[in-house]
Motif scaffolding. Structure first.
Motif, PDB file in Angstrom:
ATOM      1  N   PHE A   1       0.839  -1.187   0.000  1.00  0.00           N
ATOM      2  CA  PHE A   1       0.000   0.000   0.000  1.00  0.00           C
ATOM      3  C   PHE A   1       0.881   1.247   0.000  1.00  0.00           C
ATOM      4  O   PHE A   1       2.098   1.155   0.181  1.00  0.00           O
ATOM      5  CB  PHE A   1      -0.919   0.007   1.227  1.00  0.00           C
ATOM      6  N   ALA A   2       0.253   2.412  -0.175  1.00  0.00           N
ATOM      7  CA  ALA A   2       1.027   3.654  -0.185  1.00  0.00           C
ATOM      8  C   ALA A   2       0.197   4.808   0.351  1.00  0.00           C
ATOM      9  O   ALA A   2      -1.024   4.850   0.165  1.00  0.00           O
ATOM     10  CB  ALA A   2       1.498   3.975  -1.602  1.00  0.00           C
ATOM     11  N   VAL A   3       0.904   5.733   1.038  1.00  0.00           N
ATOM     12  CA  VAL A   3       0.299   7.011   1.438  1.00  0.00           C
ATOM     13  C   VAL A   3       1.231   8.114   0.949  1.00  0.00           C
ATOM     14  O   VAL A   3       2.440   7.910   0.814  1.00  0.00           O
ATOM     15  CB  VAL A   3       0.106   7.113   2.965  1.00  0.00           C
ATOM     16  N   ASN A   4       0.653   9.266   0.686  1.00  0.00           N
ATOM     17  CA  ASN A   4       1.435  10.380   0.174  1.00  0.00           C
ATOM     18  C   ASN A   4       2.423  10.871   1.238  1.00  0.00           C
ATOM     19  O   ASN A   4       2.046  11.116   2.386  1.00  0.00           O
ATOM     20  CB  ASN A   4       0.498  11.525  -0.229  1.00  0.00           C
ATOM     21  N   CYS A   5       3.676  11.016   0.858  1.00  0.00           N
ATOM     22  CA  CYS A   5       4.708  11.463   1.802  1.00  0.00           C
ATOM     23  C   CYS A   5       4.401  12.840   2.387  1.00  0.00           C
ATOM     24  O   CYS A   5       4.812  13.145   3.514  1.00  0.00           O
ATOM     25  CB  CYS A   5       6.075  11.482   1.118  1.00  0.00           C
ATOM     26  N   GLN A   6       3.694  13.664   1.630  1.00  0.00           N
ATOM     27  CA  GLN A   6       3.374  15.003   2.117  1.00  0.00           C
ATOM     28  C   GLN A   6       2.459  14.954   3.347  1.00  0.00           C
ATOM     29  O   GLN A   6       2.417  15.916   4.133  1.00  0.00           O
ATOM     30  CB  GLN A   6       2.701  15.825   1.009  1.00  0.00           C
ATOM     31  N   ASP A   7       1.746  13.849   3.517  1.00  0.00           N
ATOM     32  CA  ASP A   7       0.826  13.716   4.646  1.00  0.00           C
ATOM     33  C   ASP A   7       1.478  13.081   5.865  1.00  0.00           C
ATOM     34  O   ASP A   7       0.892  13.071   6.952  1.00  0.00           O
ATOM     35  CB  ASP A   7      -0.388  12.858   4.236  1.00  0.00           C
ATOM     36  N   VAL A   8       2.670  12.530   5.696  1.00  0.00           N
ATOM     37  CA  VAL A   8       3.328  11.785   6.773  1.00  0.00           C
ATOM     38  C   VAL A   8       4.127  12.730   7.657  1.00  0.00           C
ATOM     39  O   VAL A   8       4.977  13.481   7.185  1.00  0.00           O
ATOM     40  CB  VAL A   8       4.252  10.697   6.191  1.00  0.00           C
ATOM     41  N   ILE A   9       3.874  12.664   8.973  1.00  0.00           N
ATOM     42  CA  ILE A   9       4.618  13.528   9.903  1.00  0.00           C
ATOM     43  C   ILE A   9       5.423  12.730  10.932  1.00  0.00           C
ATOM     44  O   ILE A   9       6.175  13.314  11.707  1.00  0.00           O
ATOM     45  CB  ILE A   9       3.676  14.513  10.618  1.00  0.00           C
ATOM     46  N   GLY A  10       5.291  11.419  10.928  1.00  0.00           N
ATOM     47  CA  GLY A  10       6.071  10.613  11.865  1.00  0.00           C
ATOM     48  C   GLY A  10       5.997   9.134  11.552  1.00  0.00           C
ATOM     49  O   GLY A  10       4.963   8.651  11.070  1.00  0.00           O
ATOM     50  N   ILE A  11       7.088   8.424  11.792  1.00  0.00           N
ATOM     51  CA  ILE A  11       7.146   6.980  11.616  1.00  0.00           C
ATOM     52  C   ILE A  11       7.890   6.413  12.820  1.00  0.00           C
ATOM     53  O   ILE A  11       8.973   6.888  13.160  1.00  0.00           O
ATOM     54  CB  ILE A  11       7.903   6.582  10.334  1.00  0.00           C
ATOM     55  N   PHE A  12       7.328   5.410  13.468  1.00  0.00           N
ATOM     56  CA  PHE A  12       8.004   4.799  14.612  1.00  0.00           C
ATOM     57  C   PHE A  12       7.480   3.381  14.821  1.00  0.00           C
ATOM     58  O   PHE A  12       6.445   2.992  14.297  1.00  0.00           O
ATOM     59  CB  PHE A  12       7.809   5.636  15.880  1.00  0.00           C
ATOM     60  N   ARG A  13       8.228   2.626  15.601  1.00  0.00           N
ATOM     61  CA  ARG A  13       7.844   1.248  15.902  1.00  0.00           C
ATOM     62  C   ARG A  13       6.859   1.236  17.067  1.00  0.00           C
ATOM     63  O   ARG A  13       7.102   1.858  18.102  1.00  0.00           O
ATOM     64  CB  ARG A  13       9.080   0.423  16.232  1.00  0.00           C
ATOM     65  N   ALA A  14       5.767   0.520  16.910  1.00  0.00           N
ATOM     66  CA  ALA A  14       4.760   0.392  17.970  1.00  0.00           C
ATOM     67  C   ALA A  14       5.269  -0.633  18.976  1.00  0.00           C
ATOM     68  O   ALA A  14       5.245  -1.824  18.717  1.00  0.00           O
ATOM     69  CB  ALA A  14       3.425  -0.049  17.368  1.00  0.00           C
ATOM     70  N   GLU A  15       5.722  -0.148  20.131  1.00  0.00           N
ATOM     71  CA  GLU A  15       6.427  -1.036  21.057  1.00  0.00           C
ATOM     72  C   GLU A  15       5.853  -1.104  22.460  1.00  0.00           C
ATOM     73  O   GLU A  15       6.326  -1.885  23.265  1.00  0.00           O
ATOM     74  CB  GLU A  15       7.896  -0.593  21.172  1.00  0.00           C
ATOM     75  N   THR A  16       4.874  -0.279  22.795  1.00  0.00           N
ATOM     76  CA  THR A  16       4.446  -0.240  24.183  1.00  0.00           C
ATOM     77  C   THR A  16       2.925  -0.195  24.294  1.00  0.00           C
ATOM     78  O   THR A  16       2.211  -0.149  23.296  1.00  0.00           O
ATOM     79  CB  THR A  16       5.079   0.974  24.901  1.00  0.00           C
ATOM     80  N   GLU A  17       2.444  -0.193  25.528  1.00  0.00           N
ATOM     81  CA  GLU A  17       1.012  -0.206  25.777  1.00  0.00           C
ATOM     82  C   GLU A  17       0.358   1.088  25.303  1.00  0.00           C
ATOM     83  O   GLU A  17       0.954   2.164  25.394  1.00  0.00           O
ATOM     84  CB  GLU A  17       0.768  -0.389  27.277  1.00  0.00           C
ATOM     85  N   ILE A  18      -0.856   0.953  24.841  1.00  0.00           N
ATOM     86  CA  ILE A  18      -1.586   2.089  24.281  1.00  0.00           C
ATOM     87  C   ILE A  18      -2.764   2.403  25.188  1.00  0.00           C
ATOM     88  O   ILE A  18      -3.412   1.503  25.728  1.00  0.00           O
ATOM     89  CB  ILE A  18      -2.078   1.745  22.862  1.00  0.00           C
ATOM     90  N   SER A  19      -3.048   3.684  25.396  1.00  0.00           N
ATOM     91  CA  SER A  19      -4.168   4.099  26.247  1.00  0.00           C
ATOM     92  C   SER A  19      -5.498   3.905  25.517  1.00  0.00           C
ATOM     93  O   SER A  19      -5.577   4.023  24.297  1.00  0.00           O
ATOM     94  CB  SER A  19      -4.014   5.569  26.642  1.00  0.00           C
ATOM     95  N   GLN A  20      -6.528   3.610  26.308  1.00  0.00           N
ATOM     96  CA  GLN A  20      -7.860   3.442  25.745  1.00  0.00           C
ATOM     97  C   GLN A  20      -8.670   4.724  25.924  1.00  0.00           C
ATOM     98  O   GLN A  20      -8.508   5.437  26.920  1.00  0.00           O
ATOM     99  CB  GLN A  20      -8.579   2.278  26.421  1.00  0.00           C
ATOM    100  N   MET A  21      -9.535   4.994  24.964  1.00  0.00           N
ATOM    101  CA  MET A  21     -10.396   6.174  25.045  1.00  0.00           C
ATOM    102  C   MET A  21     -11.718   5.863  24.358  1.00  0.00           C
ATOM    103  O   MET A  21     -11.735   5.333  23.239  1.00  0.00           O
ATOM    104  CB  MET A  21      -9.722   7.388  24.395  1.00  0.00           C
ATOM    105  N   ALA A  22     -12.817   6.188  25.018  1.00  0.00           N
ATOM    106  CA  ALA A  22     -14.151   5.906  24.471  1.00  0.00           C
ATOM    107  C   ALA A  22     -14.468   6.841  23.311  1.00  0.00           C
ATOM    108  O   ALA A  22     -13.881   7.913  23.169  1.00  0.00           O
ATOM    109  CB  ALA A  22     -15.195   6.057  25.576  1.00  0.00           C
ATOM    110  N   GLY A  23     -15.421   6.383  22.493  1.00  0.00           N
ATOM    111  CA  GLY A  23     -15.930   7.239  21.428  1.00  0.00           C
ATOM    112  C   GLY A  23     -15.434   6.900  20.043  1.00  0.00           C
ATOM    113  O   GLY A  23     -15.938   7.440  19.053  1.00  0.00           O
TER     114      GLY A  23
END
Length: 278
Positions: free
Chosen positions: A27-49
């Protein structure tokens, strides 16, 4: 989560695309829209909605950024389920080879015909092994370790059949016992151990990445993907309405090609991706 901003260099007057992998699809996304790239390595917070496609949220540069499960959005199997199915399959193949040795031993003792696979390419694992494709080099390397003991295990049955030509009954039994000892104490345990190890190798070989994109209103969204591979120039080849796909095409703008990528590249629609948050 270890967050790093990765500036993407784009040639002047040339539109560039960040290439993403999900399973065996590109797949591909336009580079102009990308502001960050990183490895998903830790716990993620939950949020309703948010919708069921959102795994949770992270703090990115002081802003709350939702993480979109791109596999879920595209109708692909989640990695957790994929890993469970892989582990279940490994367990079945372990059992197959334990029973294979037991059946060969029974046939020797009862002088019965052995009807299971003697060709390592014809057992259930062999057929799967010959057709399996992955870009994960760790998985491929460990699979190759199984090849030799698996081949020797199946060859044991052929060598046992050859013992029928030994006229001396005592000598024949000794040879058969030697072969079965090799099969039951060396080849089969090694195959079973390597199949068990494959479950962890498969899991450890998965290195999920997050690509943060922004829309025109500077709202941010994190895309969870299997891999980020390159920055490429693409050329559109056909409308999204003209291809069939195993995944949902609703998020795809069009199909594209790159001279450096084998196969089709599916260009993602940023606006549709943002609409999947709720």
């Amino acid at each position: 989560m270890n967050i790093e901003h990765n500036p993407i260099e784009v040639e002047e007057n040339e539109e560039s695309w960040l290439i993403l992998k999900l399973k065996e699809q590109t797949f591909a996304v336009n580079c102009q829209d990308v502001i960050g790239i990183f490895r998903a390595e830790t716990e993620i917070s939950q949020m309703a909605g948010y919708s069921g496609h959102v795994r949770g949220v992270i703090d990115f540069r002081g802003s709350v950024v939702p993480l979109l499960e791109l596999r879920s959005v595209l109708g692909m199997t989640a990695f957790e389920q994929e890993h469970r199915e892989f582990c279940d399959m490994m367990e079945l193949r372990k059992g197959d080879h334990i029973r294979w040795v037991q059946e060969l031993q029974r046939c020797i003792h009862e002088k019965d015909e052995f009807k299971l696979a003697t060709d390592p390419h014809q057992c259930a694992f062999g057929k799967w092994y010959d057709s399996y494709h992955t870009d994960n080099q760790s998985v491929l390397l460990d699979l190759r370790k199984i090849d030799e003991p698996h081949k020797k295990l199946h060859e044991t049955a052929l060598k046992v059949f050859e013992c029928n030509h030994i006229q001396d009954e005592e000598a024949r039994k000794i040879k058969e016992e030697e072969l079965m000892q090799k099969a039951s104490e060396e080849y089969m345990p090694k195959v079973v151990r390597l199949l068990e190890e494959m479950k962890q190798v498969y899991k450890e070989g998965f290195r999920e990445m997050c690509v943060v994109i922004a829309d025109e209103k500077e709202k941010m969204l994190g895309l969870l993907v299997d891999e980020v591979t390159a920055v490429e120039s693409l050329s559109a080849v056909e409308s999204k309405n003209l291809f069939n796909s195993a995944f949902s095409a609703s998020c795809v703008n069009h199909v594209a090609k790159s001279k450096n990528i084998k196969g089709e590249v599916f260009v993602l629609n940023k606006d549709i991706l943002f609409s999947k948050l709720f």
